[in-house]
Scaffold this motif. Structure first.
Motif, PDB file in Angstrom:
ATOM      1  N   LEU A 134       0.821  -1.214   0.000  1.00  0.00           N
ATOM      2  CA  LEU A 134       0.000   0.000   0.000  1.00  0.00           C
ATOM      3  C   LEU A 134       0.860   1.272   0.000  1.00  0.00           C
ATOM      4  N   ALA A 135       1.882   1.313   0.872  1.00  0.00           N
ATOM      5  CA  ALA A 135       2.718   2.521   0.967  1.00  0.00           C
ATOM      6  C   ALA A 135       3.331   2.835  -0.400  1.00  0.00           C
ATOM      7  N   TYR A 136       3.668   1.785  -1.114  1.00  0.00           N
ATOM      8  CA  TYR A 136       4.281   1.937  -2.425  1.00  0.00           C
ATOM      9  C   TYR A 136       3.289   2.465  -3.452  1.00  0.00           C
ATOM     10  N   ARG A 137       2.052   1.934  -3.367  1.00  0.00           N
ATOM     11  CA  ARG A 137       1.032   2.348  -4.336  1.00  0.00           C
ATOM     12  C   ARG A 137       0.650   3.808  -4.133  1.00  0.00           C
ATOM     13  N   LEU A 138       0.684   4.265  -2.889  1.00  0.00           N
ATOM     14  CA  LEU A 138       0.258   5.631  -2.603  1.00  0.00           C
ATOM     15  C   LEU A 138       1.409   6.639  -2.671  1.00  0.00           C
ATOM     16  N   ALA A 139       2.647   6.135  -2.792  1.00  0.00           N
ATOM     17  CA  ALA A 139       3.799   7.041  -2.757  1.00  0.00           C
ATOM     18  C   ALA A 139       3.768   8.027  -3.924  1.00  0.00           C
ATOM     19  N   PRO A 140       4.065   9.299  -3.651  1.00  0.00           N
ATOM     20  CA  PRO A 140       4.169  10.268  -4.749  1.00  0.00           C
ATOM     21  C   PRO A 140       5.330   9.898  -5.664  1.00  0.00           C
ATOM     22  N   VAL A 141       5.188  10.185  -6.962  1.00  0.00           N
ATOM     23  CA  VAL A 141       6.262   9.908  -7.913  1.00  0.00           C
ATOM     24  C   VAL A 141       7.087  11.175  -8.110  1.00  0.00           C
ATOM     25  N   LEU A 142       8.392  11.077  -7.989  1.00  0.00           N
ATOM     26  CA  LEU A 142       9.297  12.206  -8.247  1.00  0.00           C
ATOM     27  C   LEU A 142       9.990  11.951  -9.583  1.00  0.00           C
ATOM     28  N   GLN A 143       9.763  12.845 -10.526  1.00  0.00           N
ATOM     29  CA  GLN A 143      10.393  12.707 -11.839  1.00  0.00           C
ATOM     30  C   GLN A 143      11.787  13.314 -11.781  1.00  0.00           C
ATOM     31  N   VAL A 144      12.821  12.475 -11.910  1.00  0.00           N
ATOM     32  CA  VAL A 144      14.194  12.989 -12.008  1.00  0.00           C
ATOM     33  C   VAL A 144      14.490  13.097 -13.503  1.00  0.00           C
ATOM     34  N   GLU A 145      14.622  14.331 -13.985  1.00  0.00           N
ATOM     35  CA  GLU A 145      14.538  14.560 -15.425  1.00  0.00           C
ATOM     36  C   GLU A 145      15.861  14.500 -16.158  1.00  0.00           C
ATOM     37  N   ALA A 146      16.944  14.744 -15.459  1.00  0.00           N
ATOM     38  CA  ALA A 146      18.258  14.689 -16.104  1.00  0.00           C
ATOM     39  C   ALA A 146      19.304  14.525 -15.010  1.00  0.00           C
TER      40      ALA A 146
END
Ligand code: MN
Length: 617
Positions: A488-500
């Protein structure tokens, strides 16, 4: 790279990378999307820009030289023509008639920043073409949101022949029918979703109409009004209205207000909004609008103006009026002609904002205690309430609690009539409006969209609402198959886009200057997030009034005598991020950072902020 980092979660034989120190799931855009990586390299080769920049642009969908050039050079000519907005012809015709016949025109606005800015934009323009409009902003506490029948009666009683709603009106069937019965024509300008059929009106400018085919769906209410003025001004010019010595209004002079409203309404800073906000910031920097100038001055704005100035210095102070007292102070400020008028209004808004902040702090502390008591591993939604919580700050407190606990959160206060009323904020990947809808039998009223909702209910139904909301959200999660096997913690975790990715030596002020062309940054166009791998902390020291921030020096983990980078990690001293950075003992780290060039005490400063880090190996 990712699978080698420690504390990985293994589910069904699949290794999930560990959550970051702030509980986020990192997505390395270049490493995970080969097409984006290829486009970024090709773009660097054809334009000569650094790959860090072209990779970010490619990742955001500007992967060709043409798209990139247009994006990096926003111009007013890029805006779609006003006539593409449905009903524009009818709106212009009716408004032209009113201006030429000098009819009494009223503007009906909403009490938030977008609504008051939209009112001021239209009123300032009408004054320049010789009309003194009647301005009407409803009182949030006594009248509520949008046009009402009593308000229509008041306006008709003042001789109003044409009523223009701004940032509101699309769902005001009853009030608009009343207006028609009273002999008033109504032009609706709005950006809120229609609910079923449209109300009776002479014209309805709203890019959210099902039959609107413009490419202007990102506009806020002020943006829609600006579009009306673009169309109207051109029509008046073509009619020779400005030929007889009348001065043609300079529309770009109103873009500071459009930019402020767009940022305050959290509209995506892409396409049309990117152009409007970029140009609006240039206009703001001239400080011709003395109301905004005085407000910036009392807010202590010193640095160059950016979308952050709008969102964090100006908007909260204007909003404090609508939240606590009356939005009419905010409107008077936006309409002020000189500093004598504007300065006292700015000071009073600043005082209201301080009161709002104090109130918010107190309620946040109480709400936090309730949340800590209720929260466990199974919690999917937080519903927190107290009779005395002020309705003007429940939305902000809901946002803060949501961020801290990473769960959809409702904050409810007493409505003065024995019931509870409040606002909810949601996390990405769940739909709060839909969840509220399934609980509608328990509620007195309720509605909203994916990320935010509002409800009112009887106090005795709080427990039932909490349960229904949790069940609805669990249902949404169960319907989501792609990550069903994850914890569950994984499913709800915010996604951080590391772009470069870059290195301490590569992160120069020259690179950052090019990166800043990707701005203005805000919703839909975030500050670029850069990955620094294999770095070490060579110095860490708590700073700030309560030692809450961490000042850092960062170097390549393998290099010897390589350049070091000064950085700061805000508010981190009491969380896992700060503690790890402060005690990493020279071990190799992977950081996510943002960087900007700014002036500090008159000198240029490369401002690097550590936003997150992966756990130590
Ligand atoms: Mn709005």
């Amino acid at each position: 790279m990712m699978s080698s980092v420690g504390a990985a979660v293994v589910v069904g034989g699949v290794v999930l990378p560990p959550l970051s120190l702030l509980g986020q799931r990192w997505r390395w855009v270049q490493e995970e999307d080969a097409a984006v990586a290829r486009a970024g390299i090709a773009l660097a080769q054809s334009t000569g820009l650094p790959t860090v920049v072209t990779h970010i642009l490619a990742g955001r969908g500007y992967g060709t030289p043409d798209a990139m050039t247009a994006f990096l050079n926003p111009r007013l000519e890029q805006l779609p023509d006003p006539m593409t907005l449905k009903d524009m012809d009818r709106a212009i015709a009716r408004l032209k008639q009113a201006i030429e016949a000098k009819e009494t025109i009223a503007i009906f606005g909403d009490y938030d920043v977008d609504g008051t800015c939209a009112t001021a934009i239209l009123a300032r323009y009408l004054k320049q073409v010789g009309i003194q409009p009647v301005l009407y902003i409803p009182d949030r506490l006594t009248e509520g949101y949008g046009p009402t029948s009593p308000a229509m009666e008041t306006l008709a009683g003042q001789g109003v022949k044409l009523l223009i709603t701004v940032d509101t009106g699309t769902t005001a069937h009853e009030a608009l029918q009343k207006a028609a019965n009273l002999g008033m024509d109504v032009l609706v300008t709005d950006h809120h979703q229609p609910a079923g059929a449209l109300p009776p009106a002479a014209a309805i400018l709203n890019p959210q109409r099902a039959d609107d085919t413009s490419a202007l769906q990102g506009l806020c209410g002020s943006g829609v009004v600006f579009y009306l003025l673009m169309g109207l001004n051109r029509a008046l010019r073509q009619d020779g209205f400005f030929a007889g010595g009348r001065v043609e209004p300079r529309l770009a002079g109103l873009l500071d207000l459009v930019a402020l409203a767009t940022v305050a309404d959290v509209m995506p800073l892409t396409t049309c909004n990117r152009v409007l906000v970029a140009k609006g910031l240039q206009q703001l920097a001239t400080w011709q609008n003395r109301g905004l100038a005085c407000l910036a001055s009392v807010a202590g704005v010193k640095d160059d103006v950016s979308a952050t100035t709008l969102g964090f210095a100006l908007a909260p102070r204007l909003n404090a009026a609508g939240r606590i007292e009356s939005a009419r102070t905010a409107l008077a400020l936006l309409m002020a002609e000189n500093d004598d008028e504007a300065y006292p209004l700015a000071e009073s808004l600043n005082t209201l904002n301080k009161q709002r902040q104090d109130m918010e702090k107190a309620i946040l502390a109480e709400a936090r205690l309730q949340a800590e008591e209720l929260f466990d591993d199974e919690t999917l939604a937080l519903v927190l309430h107290a009779e005395g919580w002020h309705p003007g700050v429940v939305g902000i407190v809901a946002s803060r609690i949501k961020e801290q606990f990473n769960r959809p959160t409702f904050i409810l206060g007493g409505d003065g009539n024995g019931a509870l009323k409040g606002s909810g904020r949601c996390i990405a990947g769940l739909n709060l409006g839909a969840a509220v809808h399934t609980a509608k039998d328990i509620l007195l009223s309720g509605g909203g969209h994916a990320m935010a909702a509002g409800v009112s209910l009887k106090a005795e139904n709080v427990e039932a609402f909490r349960k229904a909301l949790g069940e609805a959200l669990r249902g949404q999660l169960e319907a989501r198959v792609e990550d069903a096997h994850w914890p569950l913690a994984y499913r709800l975790a915010p996604v951080l886009q590391v772009e470069a990715q870059t290195t301490p030596a590569g992160l120069t002020s020259g690179l950052v200057e090019t990166l800043q062309q990707i701005g203005p940054f805000g919703a839909g166009n975030p500050e670029p997030m850069l990955g620094l791998t294999h770095v070490k902390v060579t110095y860490a020291k708590p700073v700030g009034a309560t030692q809450e921030h961490l000042k850092l020096r960062i170097a390549d983990a393998t290099g010897f005598g390589a350049p070091q980078l000064d950085a700061i990690c805000f508010g981190a001293c009491n969380n896992a991020l700060g503690q790890t950075l402060a005690n990493s003992g020279g071990r190799s780290l992977t950081l996510a950072v943002t960087a900007r060039n700014r002036m500090f005490n008159g000198r240029p400063l490369l401002d690097v902020q550590v936003k997150d880090a992966l756990p130590l190996l």
